[in-house]
Scaffold this motif. Sequence first.
Motif, PDB file in Angstrom:
ATOM      1  N   VAL A   1       8.040   6.838   5.499  1.00  0.00           N
ATOM      2  CA  VAL A   1       8.824   8.076   5.512  1.00  0.00           C
ATOM      3  C   VAL A   1       8.774   8.741   4.141  1.00  0.00           C
ATOM      4  O   VAL A   1       8.675   9.972   4.038  1.00  0.00           O
ATOM      5  N   LYS A   2       8.831   7.932   3.086  1.00  0.00           N
ATOM      6  CA  LYS A   2       8.744   8.502   1.728  1.00  0.00           C
ATOM      7  C   LYS A   2       7.408   9.209   1.526  1.00  0.00           C
ATOM      8  O   LYS A   2       7.344  10.286   0.923  1.00  0.00           O
ATOM      9  N   LEU A   3       6.332   8.610   2.021  1.00  0.00           N
ATOM     10  CA  LEU A   3       5.023   9.249   1.895  1.00  0.00           C
ATOM     11  C   LEU A   3       4.989  10.572   2.654  1.00  0.00           C
ATOM     12  O   LEU A   3       4.470  11.575   2.168  1.00  0.00           O
TER      13      LEU A   3
ATOM     14  N   VAL B   1      11.191  -2.485   9.196  1.00  0.00           N
ATOM     15  CA  VAL B   1      12.158  -1.607   8.537  1.00  0.00           C
ATOM     16  C   VAL B   1      11.636  -1.130   7.188  1.00  0.00           C
ATOM     17  O   VAL B   1      11.658   0.078   6.868  1.00  0.00           O
ATOM     18  N   MET B   2      11.128  -2.057   6.361  1.00  0.00           N
ATOM     19  CA  MET B   2      10.668  -1.692   5.025  1.00  0.00           C
ATOM     20  C   MET B   2       9.417  -0.829   5.091  1.00  0.00           C
ATOM     21  O   MET B   2       9.249   0.120   4.320  1.00  0.00           O
ATOM     22  N   SER B   3       8.518  -1.139   6.034  1.00  0.00           N
ATOM     23  CA  SER B   3       7.293  -0.355   6.175  1.00  0.00           C
ATOM     24  C   SER B   3       7.602   1.074   6.599  1.00  0.00           C
ATOM     25  O   SER B   3       7.052   2.039   6.055  1.00  0.00           O
ATOM     26  N   VAL B   4       8.493   1.229   7.569  1.00  0.00           N
ATOM     27  CA  VAL B   4       8.851   2.564   8.039  1.00  0.00           C
ATOM     28  C   VAL B   4       9.519   3.362   6.925  1.00  0.00           C
ATOM     29  O   VAL B   4       9.242   4.553   6.733  1.00  0.00           O
ATOM     30  N   ALA B   5      10.390   2.708   6.153  1.00  0.00           N
ATOM     31  CA  ALA B   5      11.081   3.401   5.067  1.00  0.00           C
ATOM     32  C   ALA B   5      10.102   3.929   4.022  1.00  0.00           C
ATOM     33  O   ALA B   5      10.201   5.082   3.572  1.00  0.00           O
TER      34      ALA B   5
ATOM     35  N   ILE C   1       0.823  -1.214   0.000  1.00  0.00           N
ATOM     36  CA  ILE C   1       0.000   0.000   0.000  1.00  0.00           C
ATOM     37  C   ILE C   1       0.860   1.269   0.000  1.00  0.00           C
ATOM     38  O   ILE C   1       0.642   2.154  -0.835  1.00  0.00           O
ATOM     39  N   PRO C   2       1.850   1.405   0.895  1.00  0.00           N
ATOM     40  CA  PRO C   2       2.687   2.608   0.790  1.00  0.00           C
ATOM     41  C   PRO C   2       3.463   2.676  -0.518  1.00  0.00           C
ATOM     42  O   PRO C   2       3.716   3.770  -1.034  1.00  0.00           O
ATOM     43  N   ALA C   3       3.849   1.516  -1.078  1.00  0.00           N
ATOM     44  CA  ALA C   3       4.550   1.527  -2.366  1.00  0.00           C
ATOM     45  C   ALA C   3       3.623   2.042  -3.468  1.00  0.00           C
ATOM     46  O   ALA C   3       4.042   2.843  -4.319  1.00  0.00           O
ATOM     47  N   LEU C   4       2.379   1.599  -3.477  1.00  0.00           N
ATOM     48  CA  LEU C   4       1.409   2.078  -4.468  1.00  0.00           C
ATOM     49  C   LEU C   4       1.144   3.574  -4.313  1.00  0.00           C
ATOM     50  O   LEU C   4       1.072   4.320  -5.290  1.00  0.00           O
TER      51      LEU C   4
END
Length: 259
Positions: free
Chosen positions: A243-245, A236-240, A33-36
Amino acid sequence: MHFAPDVFAFLVAVGFVAGAIDALAGGGGLLTIPALLAAGVPPVAALATNKLQSAVGTGSAFLAFWRAGHVDLRRFALPAAGAFAGSVAGAVVVQHVDPRFLAAFVPVLLIAMACYFLLAPPMSEVDRHARVGRAGLTVATTLLGFYDGFFGPGTGSFLTTALVALGGLGLVRAIANTKFLNLATNVAALAAMIAGGKVFWLLGGAMAVANVAGNQCGAWAAMRFGGKGVRPLLVVMSVALTVKLLADPANPLWVWLGY
């Protein structure tokens, strides 16, 4: 919506990793979801497209666990029905929510989910006495189904936790039966999202193929090694990605906070 080849390839790769994590411990949506959203997909379309790839991937993991004899369809038929109904309700509600609210709300909820994965205690590998009966478990899965239809990330882990803490299942059996329940919530939410015309089919289909491959790898690893060791990577990946969002100054959250 058009995607550059590198962005498209990145999202497909995220689908594979999310599938593997989903099969092992749940929570793959914390990545997809954050990647999308980071790729510019509108919030509701991101949830809908995630449901397409997640439903296909979860279905493949469910078949792997079922063929191995880890899924109890009779015991969890009623909880699965409750999860299905709750997910339909959640998916209908989210399509009537202001997209600006979702864009601001998603990063906050993702951080909360990451904290849960970081701080939650380890789960038992052996079966124990169930604390609630089928009716109580159905209430819990219905509420979690609504959450999955409305948002989704972490639902697999929440369901697994419920089956361990309330249903008395050991970790591997809980992960396996979670796939049955999660398949019900994903199919229900996807149907509601399709009816609302929110799914990006080409992207969702490509991510679904990758998600199936990831789920098969993850299901094999779960049956072989258990679900340990996934949570730190997930956090780690979710937080990263979160942060981009939040790095986008146009995010409605900053507007509402007065920045």
